[in-house]
Scaffold this motif. Structure first.
Motif, mmCIF file in Angstrom:
data_model
loop_
_atom_site.group_PDB
_atom_site.id
_atom_site.type_symbol
_atom_site.label_atom_id
_atom_site.label_comp_id
_atom_site.label_asym_id
_atom_site.label_seq_id
_atom_site.Cartn_x
_atom_site.Cartn_y
_atom_site.Cartn_z
ATOM 1 N N VAL A 101 0.858 -1.177 0.000
ATOM 2 C CA VAL A 101 0.000 0.000 0.000
ATOM 3 C C VAL A 101 0.898 1.232 0.000
ATOM 4 N N LEU A 102 0.396 2.280 -0.620
ATOM 5 C CA LEU A 102 1.064 3.571 -0.568
ATOM 6 C C LEU A 102 0.259 4.459 0.368
ATOM 7 N N THR A 103 0.879 4.913 1.430
ATOM 8 C CA THR A 103 0.134 5.681 2.418
ATOM 9 C C THR A 103 1.039 6.726 3.073
ATOM 10 N N PRO A 104 0.554 7.944 3.314
ATOM 11 C CA PRO A 104 -0.727 8.457 2.817
ATOM 12 C C PRO A 104 -0.555 9.053 1.437
ATOM 13 N N SER A 105 -1.331 8.576 0.458
ATOM 14 C CA SER A 105 -1.186 9.064 -0.901
ATOM 15 C C SER A 105 -2.317 8.539 -1.745
ATOM 16 N N ALA A 106 -2.635 9.255 -2.814
ATOM 17 C CA ALA A 106 -3.555 8.729 -3.807
ATOM 18 C C ALA A 106 -2.777 7.744 -4.654
ATOM 19 N N ALA A 107 -3.152 6.477 -4.603
ATOM 20 C CA ALA A 107 -2.350 5.462 -5.269
ATOM 21 C C ALA A 107 -3.178 4.233 -5.547
ATOM 22 N N SER A 108 -2.641 3.392 -6.402
ATOM 23 C CA SER A 108 -3.223 2.085 -6.627
ATOM 24 C C SER A 108 -2.099 1.075 -6.707
ATOM 25 N N SER A 109 -2.382 -0.160 -6.314
ATOM 26 C CA SER A 109 -1.387 -1.216 -6.346
ATOM 27 C C SER A 109 -2.084 -2.542 -6.520
ATOM 28 N N THR A 110 -1.297 -3.608 -6.688
ATOM 29 C CA THR A 110 -1.887 -4.926 -6.770
ATOM 30 C C THR A 110 -2.398 -5.366 -5.422
ATOM 31 N N ALA A 111 -2.134 -4.600 -4.384
ATOM 32 C CA ALA A 111 -2.582 -4.975 -3.055
ATOM 33 C C ALA A 111 -3.873 -4.296 -2.672
ATOM 34 N N THR A 112 -3.937 -2.998 -2.856
ATOM 35 C CA THR A 112 -5.117 -2.259 -2.434
ATOM 36 C C THR A 112 -5.122 -0.919 -3.129
ATOM 37 N N VAL A 113 -6.140 -0.149 -2.914
ATOM 38 C CA VAL A 113 -6.228 1.201 -3.456
ATOM 39 C C VAL A 113 -6.482 2.152 -2.312
ATOM 40 N N VAL A 114 -5.637 3.168 -2.193
ATOM 41 C CA VAL A 114 -5.786 4.167 -1.148
ATOM 42 C C VAL A 114 -6.049 5.495 -1.822
ATOM 43 N N THR A 115 -7.127 6.171 -1.493
ATOM 44 C CA THR A 115 -7.420 7.471 -2.085
ATOM 45 C C THR A 115 -7.619 8.479 -0.970
ATOM 46 N N THR A 116 -6.664 9.369 -0.817
ATOM 47 C CA THR A 116 -6.726 10.443 0.161
ATOM 48 C C THR A 116 -6.212 11.701 -0.509
ATOM 49 N N ALA A 117 -6.193 12.782 0.221
ATOM 50 C CA ALA A 117 -5.588 13.996 -0.309
ATOM 51 C C ALA A 117 -4.099 13.770 -0.492
ATOM 52 N N ALA A 118 -3.538 14.431 -1.478
ATOM 53 C CA ALA A 118 -2.106 14.266 -1.743
ATOM 54 C C ALA A 118 -1.297 14.622 -0.510
ATOM 55 N N ALA A 119 -0.291 13.810 -0.240
ATOM 56 C CA ALA A 119 0.544 14.024 0.937
ATOM 57 C C ALA A 119 1.962 14.324 0.496
ATOM 58 N N THR A 120 2.747 14.874 1.417
ATOM 59 C CA THR A 120 4.099 15.298 1.062
ATOM 60 C C THR A 120 5.099 14.162 1.142
ATOM 61 N N SER A 121 4.871 13.170 1.969
ATOM 62 C CA SER A 121 5.863 12.111 2.135
ATOM 63 C C SER A 121 5.195 10.739 2.155
ATOM 64 N N PRO A 122 4.661 10.279 1.013
ATOM 65 C CA PRO A 122 4.041 8.956 0.980
ATOM 66 C C PRO A 122 5.066 7.858 1.222
ATOM 67 N N PHE A 215 1.495 0.719 -8.709
ATOM 68 C CA PHE A 215 1.359 1.882 -9.575
ATOM 69 C C PHE A 215 1.143 3.119 -8.698
ATOM 70 N N PRO A 216 2.122 4.025 -8.638
ATOM 71 C CA PRO A 216 2.023 5.183 -7.736
ATOM 72 C C PRO A 216 1.028 6.239 -8.195
ATOM 73 N N LEU A 217 0.457 6.055 -9.381
ATOM 74 C CA LEU A 217 -0.536 6.986 -9.892
ATOM 75 C C LEU A 217 -1.612 6.166 -10.593
ATOM 76 N N LYS A 218 -2.849 6.628 -10.551
ATOM 77 C CA LYS A 218 -3.908 5.939 -11.267
ATOM 78 C C LYS A 218 -3.523 5.808 -12.739
ATOM 79 N N LEU A 219 -3.705 4.619 -13.290
ATOM 80 C CA LEU A 219 -3.277 4.396 -14.664
ATOM 81 C C LEU A 219 -4.063 5.247 -15.651
ATOM 82 N N SER A 220 -5.253 5.682 -15.277
ATOM 83 C CA SER A 220 -6.001 6.582 -16.150
ATOM 84 C C SER A 220 -5.327 7.939 -16.270
#
Length: 308
Positions: A101-122, A215-220
């Motif tokens: 998981v990438l946290t805290p950050s807007a991200a997607s991965s093969t593990a899970t999807v976390v959608t929050t406000a953009a953070a400075t130090s994911p 994937f550190p950014l939504k593929l779209s």
């Protein structure tokens, strides 16, 4: 499938109808992909809860297979062929699972999807989940790969020795995403992360390396390279079995091979294939087939091919 049923009529369609067929065909692929991503997201998250207070010990999903043709939630078609979701489920149900998981950050991965406000130090948090009855240890590798590099190769690599107890799940590594990307002279828009786990002692249930892409950014929001998949080998092994080898001249994501003329199942699908690499995939048919018929009905596709 609906794709196979409409494919034979393409030659007689007007250009406008061909465009509509292409759109419908892309829709079929993307809906299957969406189902697969939802399943792997949820199942990975629940499996990581094995050692949490929830003590999640297993997952059942509806439904495994269809008994007639039609749109449904099944991962196996009525004729025995595998939908994209089945390949995702097979990987996420493996005895040893690597997820992140990438946290805290807007991200997607093969593990899970976390959608929050953009953070400075994911941070990227890597978990190892094991159903084996003995501890598992080995080397975890985190690679940063740029989409447009051809041939593709890691721009930076981080290695760490990790261990997970028997029948448990644990966060085994954590690293700042910004640091990983900076070391690779990369950004979220032009790169992704590949995770590899190499066990110290392979067993009958863990005889291959475990792999996952993050994937550190939504593929779209990513400008994916316009690559081409090609068949470099089609070989019949027995009256009902064959092997195909696929190569890519650009990195492609969620790639799959389809058989339109012969009913059967491929051993893998919905995978990332790096630019300059090849991948062999086995095929098992439900009945004996002719190699020429099988070869003429093969079709390759990836996420980028669905862009219309």
């Amino acid at each position: 499938t609906a794709t196979a049923a409409t494919n034979s009529a393409t030659a007689t369609l007007s250009p406008s109808l061909i465009s509509q067929q292409s759109l419908f065909d892309a829709y079929l692929y993307l809906t299957q992909l969406q189902q697969a991503r939802c399943y792997e997201t949820a199942f990975s998250a629940w499996r990581r809860m094995r050692s949490a207070d929830a003590r999640t010990m297993g997952i059942l999903y509806w439904q495994l297979n269809d008994v007639w043709q039609g749109p449904s939630w099944s991962t196996i078609e009525y004729d025995g062929s595998l939908r994209l979701a089945h390949h995702a489920v097979r990987r996420v149900f493996a005895p040893v699972l690597l997820s992140a998981v990438l946290t805290p950050s807007a991200a997607s991965s093969t593990a899970t999807v976390v959608t929050t406000a953009a953070a400075t130090s994911p941070q990227i948090q890597v978990s190892l989940t094991s159903d084996l009855l003995e501890p598992v240890s080995g080397i975890l590798t985190i690679q940063v790969i740029r989409w447009f590099d051809a041939p593709a190769a890691p721009r930076t690599t981080m290695r760490e020795r990790v261990r997970v107890s028997a029948a448990s799940s644990a966060v085994v590594a954590s690293a700042p995403l910004t640091t990983l990307l900076a070391n690779a002279s990369a950004t979220r828009e032009d790169s992704f992360l590949r995770l590899l786990f190499e066990p110290d002692a392979p067993t009958s249930q863990l005889h291959n390396n475990v792999e996952a892409d993050v994937f550190p950014l939504k593929l779209s929001d990513v400008d994916l390279p316009r690559g081409a998949l090609s068949l470099t080998l089609v070989k019949q092994l027995s009256p009902t079995r064959a092997v195909v080898e696929i190569s890519a001249n650009a990195t492609v994501v969620f790639a799959a091979v389809e058989s339109l003329n012969v009913v059967g199942a491929f051993g893998d699908g919905m995978f990332t294939l790096l630019a300059g690499s090849t991948k062999p995939i086995g095929f098992k048919a439900t009945a004996p087939f002719e190699l020429d018929t099988f070869s003429r009905g093969l079709r390759l596709r990836s996420l980028r091919d669905s862009y219309i």
